[in-house]
Write a protein that holds these residues in place. Structure first.
Motif, PDB file in Angstrom:
ATOM      1  N   LEU A  81     -18.689  90.201  -0.878  1.00 39.15           N
ATOM      2  CA  LEU A  81     -19.653  90.009   0.186  1.00 39.15           C
ATOM      3  C   LEU A  81     -19.096  89.041   1.219  1.00 39.15           C
ATOM      4  CD1 LEU A  81     -22.535  90.472   1.283  1.00 39.15           C
ATOM      5  CD2 LEU A  81     -23.226  88.448  -0.013  1.00 39.15           C
ATOM      6  N   PHE A  82     -19.046  89.483   2.488  1.00 38.81           N
ATOM      7  CA  PHE A  82     -18.510  88.662   3.562  1.00 38.81           C
ATOM      8  C   PHE A  82     -19.631  88.045   4.402  1.00 38.81           C
ATOM      9  CE2 PHE A  82     -17.054  88.365   8.017  1.00 38.81           C
ATOM     10  CZ  PHE A  82     -16.122  87.357   7.859  1.00 38.81           C
ATOM     11  N   CYS A  83     -20.586  88.870   4.812  1.00 29.64           N
ATOM     12  CA  CYS A  83     -21.695  88.367   5.603  1.00 29.64           C
ATOM     13  C   CYS A  83     -22.821  89.389   5.590  1.00 29.64           C
ATOM     14  CB  CYS A  83     -21.262  88.067   7.043  1.00 29.64           C
ATOM     15  SG  CYS A  83     -20.751  89.536   7.973  1.00 29.64           S
ATOM     16  N   LYS A  84     -23.963  88.982   6.143  1.00 29.47           N
ATOM     17  CA  LYS A  84     -25.115  89.864   6.258  1.00 29.47           C
ATOM     18  C   LYS A  84     -25.577  89.841   7.710  1.00 29.47           C
ATOM     19  CE  LYS A  84     -26.233  88.755   1.515  1.00 29.47           C
ATOM     20  NZ  LYS A  84     -27.064  87.960   0.598  1.00 29.47           N
ATOM     21  N   VAL A  85     -25.690  90.997   8.320  1.00 28.98           N
ATOM     22  CA  VAL A  85     -25.971  91.072   9.758  1.00 28.98           C
ATOM     23  C   VAL A  85     -27.043  92.115  10.050  1.00 28.98           C
ATOM     24  CG1 VAL A  85     -23.669  90.322  10.473  1.00 28.98           C
ATOM     25  CG2 VAL A  85     -24.105  92.744  10.096  1.00 28.98           C
ATOM     26  N   ARG A  86     -27.681  91.952  11.197  1.00 30.45           N
ATOM     27  CA  ARG A  86     -28.632  92.938  11.698  1.00 30.45           C
ATOM     28  C   ARG A  86     -27.926  93.904  12.642  1.00 30.45           C
ATOM     29  NH1 ARG A  86     -34.123  89.838  13.412  1.00 30.45           N
ATOM     30  NH2 ARG A  86     -34.613  92.012  13.969  1.00 30.45           N
ATOM     31  N   TYR A  87     -28.541  95.048  12.839  1.00 34.59           N
ATOM     32  CA  TYR A  87     -27.995  96.034  13.768  1.00 34.59           C
ATOM     33  C   TYR A  87     -27.852  95.431  15.157  1.00 34.59           C
ATOM     34  CZ  TYR A  87     -27.949 100.032  16.953  1.00 34.59           C
ATOM     35  OH  TYR A  87     -27.646 100.915  17.972  1.00 34.59           O
ATOM     36  N   SER A  88     -28.858  94.642  15.594  1.00 31.38           N
ATOM     37  CA  SER A  88     -28.833  94.071  16.944  1.00 31.38           C
ATOM     38  C   SER A  88     -27.635  93.146  17.145  1.00 31.38           C
ATOM     39  CB  SER A  88     -30.131  93.318  17.210  1.00 31.38           C
ATOM     40  OG  SER A  88     -30.323  92.287  16.248  1.00 31.38           O
ATOM     41  N   GLN A  89     -27.236  92.419  16.084  1.00 32.86           N
ATOM     42  CA  GLN A  89     -26.069  91.538  16.190  1.00 32.86           C
ATOM     43  C   GLN A  89     -24.785  92.338  16.367  1.00 32.86           C
ATOM     44  OE1 GLN A  89     -27.100  89.533  12.427  1.00 32.86           O
ATOM     45  NE2 GLN A  89     -26.978  87.585  13.545  1.00 32.86           N
ATOM     46  N   LEU A  90     -24.655  93.411  15.589  1.00 32.92           N
ATOM     47  CA  LEU A  90     -23.472  94.258  15.723  1.00 32.92           C
ATOM     48  C   LEU A  90     -23.471  94.976  17.067  1.00 32.92           C
ATOM     49  CD1 LEU A  90     -23.341  95.778  12.115  1.00 32.92           C
ATOM     50  CD2 LEU A  90     -21.761  94.116  13.104  1.00 32.92           C
ATOM     51  N   HIS A  91     -24.651  95.336  17.548  1.00 31.53           N
ATOM     52  CA  HIS A  91     -24.741  96.014  18.843  1.00 31.53           C
ATOM     53  C   HIS A  91     -24.272  95.083  19.964  1.00 31.53           C
ATOM     54  CE1 HIS A  91     -26.721  97.597  22.504  1.00 31.53           C
ATOM     55  NE2 HIS A  91     -26.480  98.779  21.948  1.00 31.53           N
ATOM     56  N   ARG A  92     -24.721  93.821  19.950  1.00 29.46           N
ATOM     57  CA  ARG A  92     -24.272  92.864  20.969  1.00 29.46           C
ATOM     58  C   ARG A  92     -22.768  92.635  20.876  1.00 29.46           C
ATOM     59  NH1 ARG A  92     -29.220  90.267  19.667  1.00 29.46           N
ATOM     60  NH2 ARG A  92     -28.153  88.882  18.197  1.00 29.46           N
ATOM     61  N   TRP A  93     -22.247  92.597  19.650  1.00 29.39           N
ATOM     62  CA  TRP A  93     -20.805  92.435  19.454  1.00 29.39           C
ATOM     63  C   TRP A  93     -20.048  93.613  20.049  1.00 29.39           C
ATOM     64  CZ3 TRP A  93     -17.711  94.105  14.713  1.00 29.39           C
ATOM     65  CH2 TRP A  93     -16.429  93.578  14.731  1.00 29.39           C
ATOM     66  N   ASN A  94     -20.564  94.823  19.840  1.00 24.84           N
ATOM     67  CA  ASN A  94     -19.930  96.024  20.395  1.00 24.84           C
ATOM     68  C   ASN A  94     -19.914  95.979  21.920  1.00 24.84           C
ATOM     69  OD1 ASN A  94     -18.994  98.969  20.183  1.00 24.84           O
ATOM     70  ND2 ASN A  94     -20.860  99.178  21.378  1.00 24.84           N
ATOM     71  N   GLU A  95     -21.007  95.469  22.523  1.00 22.54           N
ATOM     72  CA  GLU A  95     -21.051  95.362  23.981  1.00 22.54           C
ATOM     73  C   GLU A  95     -20.003  94.378  24.485  1.00 22.54           C
ATOM     74  OE1 GLU A  95     -22.953  97.194  26.151  1.00 22.54           O
ATOM     75  OE2 GLU A  95     -23.309  98.350  24.310  1.00 22.54           O
ATOM     76  N   GLN A  96     -19.804  93.274  23.753  1.00 22.53           N
ATOM     77  CA  GLN A  96     -18.770  92.303  24.136  1.00 22.53           C
ATOM     78  C   GLN A  96     -17.379  92.925  24.029  1.00 22.53           C
ATOM     79  OE1 GLN A  96     -19.682  89.156  21.388  1.00 22.53           O
ATOM     80  NE2 GLN A  96     -21.037  88.106  22.812  1.00 22.53           N
ATOM     81  N   LEU A  97     -17.129  93.659  22.938  1.00 23.81           N
ATOM     82  CA  LEU A  97     -15.835  94.324  22.781  1.00 23.81           C
ATOM     83  C   LEU A  97     -15.618  95.364  23.877  1.00 23.81           C
ATOM     84  CD1 LEU A  97     -15.769  94.862  18.899  1.00 23.81           C
ATOM     85  CD2 LEU A  97     -14.220  93.403  20.203  1.00 23.81           C
ATOM     86  N   LYS A  98     -16.693  96.036  24.270  1.00 25.05           N
ATOM     87  CA  LYS A  98     -16.585  97.089  25.289  1.00 25.05           C
ATOM     88  C   LYS A  98     -16.151  96.497  26.629  1.00 25.05           C
ATOM     89  CE  LYS A  98     -19.749 100.180  24.984  1.00 25.05           C
ATOM     90  NZ  LYS A  98     -21.062 100.887  25.103  1.00 25.05           N
ATOM     91  N   ARG A  99     -16.612  95.274  26.915  1.00 22.31           N
ATOM     92  CA  ARG A  99     -16.225  94.645  28.179  1.00 22.31           C
ATOM     93  C   ARG A  99     -14.737  94.304  28.199  1.00 22.31           C
ATOM     94  NH1 ARG A  99     -21.592  92.388  27.952  1.00 22.31           N
ATOM     95  NH2 ARG A  99     -20.913  90.563  26.748  1.00 22.31           N
ATOM     96  N   VAL A 100     -14.145  94.122  27.025  1.00 27.08           N
ATOM     97  CA  VAL A 100     -12.715  93.789  26.938  1.00 27.08           C
ATOM     98  C   VAL A 100     -11.855  95.039  26.812  1.00 27.08           C
ATOM     99  CG1 VAL A 100     -10.953  92.542  25.626  1.00 27.08           C
ATOM    100  CG2 VAL A 100     -13.231  91.550  25.904  1.00 27.08           C
ATOM    101  N   PHE A 101     -12.288  95.977  25.961  1.00 27.58           N
ATOM    102  CA  PHE A 101     -11.437  97.124  25.616  1.00 27.58           C
ATOM    103  C   PHE A 101     -11.913  98.443  26.224  1.00 27.58           C
ATOM    104  CE2 PHE A 101     -10.831  94.045  22.177  1.00 27.58           C
ATOM    105  CZ  PHE A 101      -9.453  93.926  22.205  1.00 27.58           C
TER     106      PHE A 101
END
Length: 402
Positions: free
Chosen positions: A32-52
């Motif tokens: 087990l590494f961490c526990k996250v909500r969909y909204s947290q991963l979604h915001r992370w994806n948006e940040q990655l999208k701005r870079v890549f």
């Protein structure tokens, strides 16, 4: 290199407004590494999208209506696939957006050990299990963005501590560290420990000479002689089973110096020593065989029922060698490390070749014709999973845990 992420478990939790949200348990290398909500991963994806930009794999869409059970399972599978695909891109792995998010999911910890900055990549933090009978077992290698305290607590392995060890499997690389006092101290202490725990296997004459050099505290001469010892610098796994020469044979694996050394116990109690050279390995895969059931408390690890299948060339034929070990992810990491070291060495010897080698946020390019690539994968088998009421992964960490 690709990391082994999976999301085998999700839980519905009540929110402050009386509604419900889903919490996803993300596992890294079986723990087990961490526990996250969909909204947290979604915001992370948006940040990655701005870079890549459009280089990212597809992210699961939002649902504006209540999800059915099948929709929830589909989203969990899609998020797992997304994490696996994102980690295949080395540029994303080295990006601040990627690393900072995963660090944020845990805690921020740092420790200065006095190593020269350029030598940090030769060492790594490991979860190490100290068994009652005096044996030593490496549970897993912590990746760069993992935080030791939290991973230690979430592992739920008794008598487990965080340890610093070499993270290279080519003994000749010792030579690059000999000008740094802190580095020499570290590899010297590890060499002594590996000999005491019988990971490294000196002859009786070698043992006598090493003991004499240890009494003199002659670290340089000690390490020079230690490099001649069988299995010096290797990682030894706990006893496990394999299917060669027949299914169910007990085996002891030592990995290092571009080989997998197997001491196999046959049904008639005779032993058979077999060495698999990495030059003849085509690919391998890790598979989760069992179910994740929770009856007495939160299940934190996936590593109780793992299998590593290795495709190997023998007598001009490709054959599968199957190993059943709870350290399958560690074994996979060691195999990838040996291939990486070999490719770097080939690049240094032949400037006409090209590979990309990450080095603390940078990348060096070489020209290489790759005869052997790192083909590895993690295949979680579908199984019925009983969802648990989870507790927090964080807790009080004591100084003696380190």
């Amino acid at each position: 290199m690709k990391m082994h992420f999976c999301i085998p478990v999700s839980q519905q939790r009540p929110d402050a407004l009386g509604g419900r949200y889903v919490l996803y348990s993300v596992y890294l290398d079986g723990f087990l590494f961490c526990k996250v909500r969909y909204s947290q991963l979604h915001r992370w994806n948006e940040q990655l999208k701005r870079v890549f930009g459009n280089c990212l794999p597809p992210f699961p869409p939002k649902y504006y209506l209540a999800m059915t059970t099948s929709m929830a399972d589909e989203r969990r599978d899609q998020l797992e696939q997304y994490l696996q695909n994102v980690t295949m891109d080395p540029n994303m792995l080295r990006s601040d957006v990627f690393v900072d998010f995963l660090k944020l999911m845990q805690l921020v910890v740092s420790h200065n050990i006095g190593l020269c900055q350029e030598l940090l990549g030769y060492f790594g933090l490991f979860l190490i299990h100290f068994c009652k009978e005096g044996r030593l077992s490496v549970v897993k290698k912590l990746v760069d963005f993992e935080l030791p305290y939290v991973s230690l607590r979430s592992s739920e392995v008794e008598n487990c501590k965080v340890g610093l060890r070499k993270w290279y499997l080519d003994p000749s690389l010792d030579a690059r560290l000999m000008d740094c006092r802190a580095a020499v101290d570290l590899i010297y202490m590890q060499a002594i420990q590996d000999i005491e725990k019988e990971w490294a296997k000196p002859t009786e004459l070698q043992r006598q000479k090493l003991e004499a050099l240890q009494k003199e505290d002659n670290q340089t001469k000690f390490l020079e002689l230690a490099r001649e010892v069988r299995h010096y610098g290797y990682v030894q796994l706990e006893p496990c089973t394999c299917d060669h020469p027949e299914p169910g044979c007990q085996t002891l694996l030592s990995i290092g110096n571009n080989e997998i050394s197997c001491c196999i116990t046959l049904p008639d109690n005779r032993t058979l020593d077999i060495i698999f050279q990495m030059d003849r390995v085509k690919c391998w895969q890790v598979t989760f065989l069992g179910t994740l059931l929770d009856t007495d408390g939160p299940q934190q690890t996936l590593n109780h029922n793992l299998e590593l299948r290795l495709q190997y060339c023998e007598d001009s034929h490709w054959r599968w060698f199957v190993i059943h070990t709870k350290q399958a992810f560690l074994l996979s990491s060691c195999l990838k490390k040996m291939i990486s070291e070999k490719m770097v060495k080939q690049a240094a010897e032949n400037p006409e070749m090209q590979i990309e080698v990450p080095e603390h946020g940078k990348s060096k390019k070489y020209h290489i014709q790759q005869n052997q690539k790192d083909y590895s994968s993690f295949l979680p088998r579908k199984s019925k999973i009983k969802i648990a009421e989870v507790d927090c992964a964080f807790g009080t960490i004591k100084e003696e845990d380190l």
